[in-house]
Design a protein around this motif. Structure first.
Motif, PDB file in Angstrom:
ATOM      1  N   UNK A 476     -99.615  18.129   7.233  1.00 52.48           N
ATOM      2  CA  UNK A 476    -100.265  17.615   8.337  1.00 52.48           C
ATOM      3  C   UNK A 476    -101.812  17.229   8.460  1.00 52.48           C
ATOM      4  N   UNK A 477    -102.125  16.157   8.976  1.00 53.18           N
ATOM      5  CA  UNK A 477    -103.347  15.607   9.374  1.00 53.18           C
ATOM      6  C   UNK A 477    -103.943  15.517   7.940  1.00 53.18           C
ATOM      7  N   UNK A 478    -103.307  15.199   6.881  1.00 52.16           N
ATOM      8  CA  UNK A 478    -104.218  15.114   5.463  1.00 52.16           C
ATOM      9  C   UNK A 478    -103.432  13.982   4.678  1.00 52.16           C
ATOM     10  N   UNK A 479    -104.114  13.236   3.858  1.00 52.98           N
ATOM     11  CA  UNK A 479    -103.604  12.239   2.834  1.00 52.98           C
ATOM     12  C   UNK A 479    -102.882  12.833   1.592  1.00 52.98           C
ATOM     13  N   UNK A 509     -92.427  11.479  15.009  1.00 51.16           N
ATOM     14  CA  UNK A 509     -93.827  11.832  15.410  1.00 51.16           C
ATOM     15  C   UNK A 509     -94.769  11.764  14.295  1.00 51.16           C
ATOM     16  N   UNK A 510     -95.890  11.069  14.572  1.00 58.12           N
ATOM     17  CA  UNK A 510     -96.773  10.869  13.583  1.00 58.12           C
ATOM     18  C   UNK A 510     -97.521  12.144  13.192  1.00 58.12           C
ATOM     19  N   UNK A 511     -97.914  12.300  12.038  1.00 54.60           N
ATOM     20  CA  UNK A 511     -98.860  13.349  11.537  1.00 54.60           C
ATOM     21  C   UNK A 511    -100.146  13.499  12.516  1.00 54.60           C
ATOM     22  N   UNK A 512    -100.628  14.450  13.179  1.00 60.36           N
ATOM     23  CA  UNK A 512    -101.985  14.409  13.865  1.00 60.36           C
ATOM     24  C   UNK A 512    -103.013  14.329  13.002  1.00 60.36           C
ATOM     25  N   UNK A 513    -103.812  13.246  13.018  1.00 61.78           N
ATOM     26  CA  UNK A 513    -105.335  13.318  12.084  1.00 61.78           C
ATOM     27  C   UNK A 513    -105.956  14.292  12.341  1.00 61.78           C
ATOM     28  N   UNK A 514    -106.764  14.924  11.262  1.00 60.90           N
ATOM     29  CA  UNK A 514    -107.785  15.857  11.348  1.00 60.90           C
ATOM     30  C   UNK A 514    -108.793  15.930  10.440  1.00 60.90           C
TER      31      UNK A 514
END
Length: 850
Positions: A476-479, A509-514
C-alpha cells in the motif's frame, strides 16, 4: 567361666538425665545443634516472661472476683431498700383505694390525703382517681396531665402507656406497674395502677406516678452510690437515672489486656423487668498491664530475646551465604551439563582446557580425550583439516566472525554433522584474557528444514506460475510490485500499472498514497489486516479493453514477509462465461416470447370469436345506414348515433388487437414500478376470452392499497395468463358441472420468510396434480397435454425467480378426495415501495363473474 568378668552396659533409660541429654546432643547434626542452641535460650526467656504474666494475671483475676462478689451484695442490698420503699407506698395507696371503693373517702378527703403523701414522700409525683369510663374524678401533682391524656384516648391505634396500664389493671384486678416511655417533654416516670372494686365490680383505678430520679435519690443508700456507679435502666437498657461508666468492652473491643468493669444488674421488685438497677465498680487499680514489675520483666525479656534473635540472624545469614554459594556452584555445573550447546575453552596457545557434557555428546569423545589436546583435534574431518587449521589461527589472532562460522565435525564413529561455531574472548575476574571460549551448535536439522523450505517454495512458485489466473501483490502506498505470476506478466508486464488498473476499474478502495522516498520505514507496517473494513467491491467483474477480456477481480489485504501491509489481486478470465450467460439470457427471452406466441396461437379461435362480434356489429351498422340513406329515411341525428356506435365497436376491436400485440411483442425486460391492480386487470382481460370458451367463471380479488412492485408487468401478466389458462383446462378435463366450474384469483399482502411480499394465487376445481406430475412439474419440455410443449410452467418459474420470488403448487382436498389445485407465487416488496406509494392505485376489485 570366661564370661564372668564381663560388665553389662546400662540401658538408655537407666542413665541419669544429664547423660541422656549429652547422648541426644551428640546424635544431632551440626545444623540442628545450631538451631537448638539458638532456640533453647529464647524459649527459656519466653517461658520466664509467660510465668510472670500468668502470676500477675492470676492475682488480678482473684481481685476482680472478690470485687464482683462485693458489687453483687451491694446491688442486692440496694434492691431490697427500693423494694421496701415501693411496697410501703403501695400499701398506703391500696388503703386509699379500699376507702374509695367502700365510699368512705370523698373527693376533698382524697385531695387532702394525696397532697399529704406527695409532700411526705419526694419520689411520689402525683395521684389520680379515675373511674371506669376513664373520667378523672380527682387528681393531684403530675397525675393531672396524665389522667386527662387517658380521658382523651379513644382510638386503639393511639393508645399510650397510661391507657395500657389502665387496661392491665382492669383485666388482672391487681396493682400494675407501668414504665412510661421517656420523652423530652417530661422526666422518666413510673406509674402504678391500683384497681377499684365496688361491690365486686370494677369502678376505676387509683393511679400514682413515681419519679425514677426520686427513687434513685431517696432509695439508693449513700454508701453504695459512693463506691459504685449506680443507675436505673428500663427494659431496653436505657438510662433513666444515675451514673454510668463507659464499658471498656465496647470502647476497646474487648482486647485481652484491658481491665473489664465489674458490674451487676437485677430487676427492682415489685416493678419487675420494667425497672432494672445496675451498679458498676470504679476501677482504681492499673491491672496487670499497668504494673511496673510487668513492664520491667517485659523490657528485660524483650532485650534478651532481641539479642538472641540478632545473633541467630547473623549466624543464619552466614549459613545462607554458604548454602547459596554451594547452590550456585551446583547450578552452574548442572546447567553446563544439561545445556544442548557444546562449550569448549582454550588457552592462548590453542590447548583445550575445558569441554562440557554436550560437547562430548556431540563429538563422541570423552573429557579426558579432549582436555590438553592441541590442533589437529580428533573431531576434525581429514578432508577439512587445512581449512580448520587456518580458521583456528585466525581465531587465536583475534580475527573472529561475529555471526559465527559453519563447519563439519566428525564424530568418534566417523559420521559427520554440520555445526556452527561462535568464538569469544575468555576474561577472568581481574579483566585479563586467559583464552578463548567456543560454543558449538548442531545445525544439521535446521539445514535440512531450510532445504525442504526452499524446495517447497520452488514447488509453490511453480504452481502459481501455472495458474490460469493473474496474481499480483503490491504494498500500500507504493508503486513497487512484490509478486507477479506468469499470466500477470503476459497481460500487464513486470510493472505495477496493471495491478493498480485492476484495483481502480473494479471500484475497490484505492491504495493510499504515501511519499516514503525519504523514510526507510513503512508507515503501514504492523497494521493488523483484521482491522481493515470490508467493502462490497472486493469481488467485481470488469472489461479490459486492451486485452478484450472480461475479468473477475478479487482482492484481499495481507501482511507481507517483511511486515508491510500489502494488497493481493487475483484476476480470472471469465470472457467465455459472460458470453454463455448472454446467450442463455437471449435464449430465455426468445423462449418467453415463443411461449406467449404459443399461448396466443392456442387462443386464436377464441380471439377470432371475440373479434367477430365487434366486426359483425360494424358491418350491420354500415349496411343499415346505407339502406336508410338510399331510401332517404334517416335523419342527421340518427346517422350520428349509428356512426358513434360503429366507431365504438371499431375501438373495441382495436383494443383487443392492441392488447394481443403488447402481450406477444418481443421486448427487453423492463422493470418499472407497476401497480398490481393494473397488471391483474390486463391479465384478466386477456384470459377471460379463453375462460369464456371453456365456460369457466372467474372470481378475482385484489387487496386495497397495495404498494407498487418493481417488476416487468408483461412477464407477470404472462405468468398470470398461463396459470389462469391451465386452471380452465384442468376444470374442462375434469368435466365439472357448470356451478363447479370456478377459478379464483386472489392478490393479498403477506409476510413470508420474515419479509413483506405480495402473493398471487390461482385456485381451480379440477382433479389436481398426480404425484408423478408434481415431481416433474417445472421440468422443461415435460407436459401432460398431448399437444403441449412443456415450457409454460418452466418459464413461469424462471420469471418468478428472476423477480426474487417463489412459485408453489399444492392439491386441495375435500376429505380424502382431491377437490382442486392451487398455484401461488409471491414477489417481495422493495424498499422504495412505501405504503403511500400506491395511494393512487385502484381499490379492491369486486368479484367479477364471466
Amino acid at each position: 567361666m570366661p564370661f564372668k568378668n564381663l560388665v553389662s552396659l546400662p540401658s538408655p533409660m537407666e542413665l541419669p538425665p544429664v547423660e541422656r541429654a549429652r547422648r541426644w546432643w551428640r546424635r544431632l547434626t551440626p545444623h540442628r545443634q545450631d538451631r537448638v542452641a539458638m532456640l533453647a535460650p529464647l524459649a527459656a526467656v519466653l517461658l520466664f516472661f509467660a510465668a510472670i504474666v500468668a502470676a500477675l494475671g492470676y492475682l488480678r483475676v482473684e481481685e476482680i472476683d472478690r470485687e464482683r462478689e462485693a458489687v453483687q451484695r451491694d446491688v442486692e442490698y440496694t434492691q431490697q431498700r427500693l423494694r421496701l420503699r415501693l411496697l410501703e407506698r403501695q400499701e398506703q395507696l391500696m388503703r386509699i383505694a379500699r376507702e374509695i371503693s367502700s365510699r368512705e373517702l370523698d373527693l376533698d378527703d382524697f385531695r387532702t390525703r394525696s397532697e399529704s403523701m406527695i409532700n411526705q414522700y419526694p419520689e411520689l409525683q402525683g395521684i389520680a382517681w379515675i373511674d371506669d369510663r376513664r373520667r378523672v374524678r380527682a387528681s393531684f401533682g403530675t397525675a393531672v396531665r396524665t389522667a386527662h391524656e387517658l380521658q382523651q384516648t379513644f382510638d386503639p391505634a393511639k393508645r399510650n402507656d397510661t391507657d395500657s396500664g389502665f387496661s392491665l389493671a382492669r383485666e388482672s384486678n391487681q396493682p400494675v406497674y407501668q414504665q412510661r416511655v421517656w420523652s423530652t417533654e417530661f422526666a422518666p416516670l413510673l406509674q402504678m395502677h391500683i384497681p377499684l372494686n365496688e361491690r365486686g365490680r370494677f369502678s376505676g383505678v387509683l393511679m400514682a406516678e413515681y419519679s425514677v430520679d426520686g427513687l434513685y435519690r431517696y432509695g439508693v443508700p449513700s454508701e453504695v452510690s459512693a463506691r459504685y456507679a449506680v443507675s436505673l435502666l428500663d427494659v431496653n437498657g436505657k438510662l433513666l437515672a444515675g451514673t454510668v461508666i463507659p464499658n471498656k468492652k465496647t470502647v476497646t473491643g474487648l482486647l485481652p489486656w484491658t481491665n473489664p468493669t465489674n458490674e451487676y444488674a437485677m430487676p427492682v421488685s415489685p416493678v419487675g423487668s420494667g425497672l432494672v438497677i445496675r451498679a458498676q465498680a470504679y476501677r482504681a487499680s492499673l491491672g496487670v498491664i499497668g504494673s511496673g514489675l510487668f513492664w520491667l520483666v517485659a523490657t528485660l525479656s524483650v532485650m534478651t530475646a532481641w539479642m538472641l534473635i540478632a545473633n541467630w540472624r547473623h549466624t543464619r545469614r552466614r549459613v545462607q551465604a554458604q548454602q547459596a554459594l554451594m547452590s550456585e556452584t551446583n547450578f552452574r555445573r548442572a546447567m553446563e551439563s544439561s545445556m544442548l550447546t557444546g562449550m569448549r575453552a582454550m588457552d592462548l596457545q590453542g590447548r583445550i582446557t575445558y569441554v562440557n557434557t554436550a560437547f562430548c555428546q556431540m563429538t563422541g569423545w570423552t573429557e579426558s580425550d579432549l582436555v590438553g589436546r592441541t590442533a589437529p583435534f580428533p573431531y576434525w574431518p581429514d578432508a577439512d583439516r587445512e581449512h580448520l587449521a587456518s580458521h583456528l589461527e585466525k581465531e587465536l589472532a583475534g580475527k573472529t566472525v561475529p555471526g559465527g562460522v559453519q563447519v563439519r565435525v566428525k564424530r568418534r564413529d566417523g559420521s559427520l554433522f554440520d555445526a556452527r561455531l561462535y568464538v569469544s574472548p575468555l576474561i577472568d575476574s581481574q579483566g585479563t584474557q586467559t583464552g578463548w571460549m567456543t560454543s558449538m551448535t548442531d545445525i544439521t536439522e535446521p539445514n535440512r528444514v531450510r532445504e525442504q523450505l526452499s524446495a517447497s517454495h520452488q514447488r509453490f512458485t511453480t504452481v502459481l506460475e501455472a495458474l490460469d489466473a493473474s496474481i499480483s501483490v503490491a504494498p500500500l502506498g507504493s508503486d513497487e510490485l512484490l509478486f507477479a505470476n506468469k499470466l500477470y506478466r503476459q497481460w500487464f508486464g513486470t510493472q505495477s500499472g496493471g495491478h493498480l488498473q485492476l484495483v481502480a476499474e473494479a471500484g475497490m478502495p484505492p491504495s493510499p498514497t504515501n511519499d516514503e522516498s525519504q523514510d526507510s520505514v513503512d508507515s503501514f507496517a504492523g497494521l493488523p489486516t483484521s482491522s481493515l473494513p470490508d467493502t462490497d467491491s472486493e469481488n467485481a467483474e470488469i472489461f479490459i479493453r486492451p486485452l478484450g477480456k472480461w475479468l473477475e477481480v478479487r482482492t484481499r489485504y495481507l501482511s507481507w514477509v517483511d511486515g508491510r501491509l500489502a494488497q493481493m489481486v487475483i484476476a480470472t478470465d471469465i470472457t467465455s462465461r459472460r458470453l454463455a450467460e448472454e446467450q442463455a439470457a437471449t435464449q430465455a427471452e426468445r423462449a418467453q416470447t415463443s411461449s406467449r406466441l404459443i399461448t396466443m396461437g392456442e387462443m386464436a379461435s377464441s380471439v377470432a370469436h371475440e373479434l367477430n362480434q365487434p366486426l359483425t356489429a360494424i358491418n350491420n351498422y354500415c349496411n343499415g345506414m346505407v339502406s336508410r340513406i338510399k331510401a332517404q329515411q334517416i335523419s342527421e341525428q340518427d346517422l350520428l348515433g349509428a356512426l358513434e356506435k360503429t366507431a365504438h365497436q371499431a375501438q373495441r376491436a382495436g383494443q383487443i388487437i392492441q392488447r394481443i400485440r403488447s402481450f406477444v411483442k418481443r421486448s427487453e425486460p423492463n422493470r418499472t414500478p407497476s401497480e398490481v391492480s393494473v397488471m391483474v386487470a390486463e391479465a384478466v382481460e386477456l384470459a377471460e376470452i379463453e375462460l369464456r370458451r371453456f365456460n369457466v367463471r372467474l372470481n378475482h380479488y385484489v387487496a386495497a392499497r397495495l404498494p407498487l412492485l418493481m417488476v416487468d408487468p408483461i412477464l407477470i401478466e404472462q405468468v398470470l395468463v398461463n396459470l389462469l389458462r391451465n386452471a380452465a383446462e384442468s376444470i374442462d378435463i375434469a368435466l365439472r358441472q357448470t356451478s363447479e366450474r370456478i377459478v379464483e384469483l386472489r392478490v393479498v399482502p403477506r409476510h413470508i420468510e420474515g419479509k413483506p411480499v405480495i402473493e398471487f394465487s390461482v385456485q381451480d376445481t379440477g382433479k389436481g396434480l398426480a404425484p408423478e406430475v408434481m415431481a416433474r412439474l417445472y421440468e422443461a419440455f415435460y407436459s401432460t397435454k398431448s399437444d403441449g410443449m412443456g415450457i409454460g410452467l418452466s418459464l413461469c418459474r424462471s420469471i418468478v425467480e428472476s423477480h426474487l420470488g417463489r412459485i408453489n403448487a399444492e392439491n386441495l382436498y375435500n376429505g380424502t378426495e382431491v377437490s382442486g389445485c392451487r398455484f401461488s407465487f409471491w414477489i417481495p416488496m422493495t424498499e422504495a415501495a412505501l405504503p403511500d406509494a400506491s395511494a393512487n392505485s385502484a381499490k379492491a376489485i369486486k368479484p367479477l363473474d364471466i
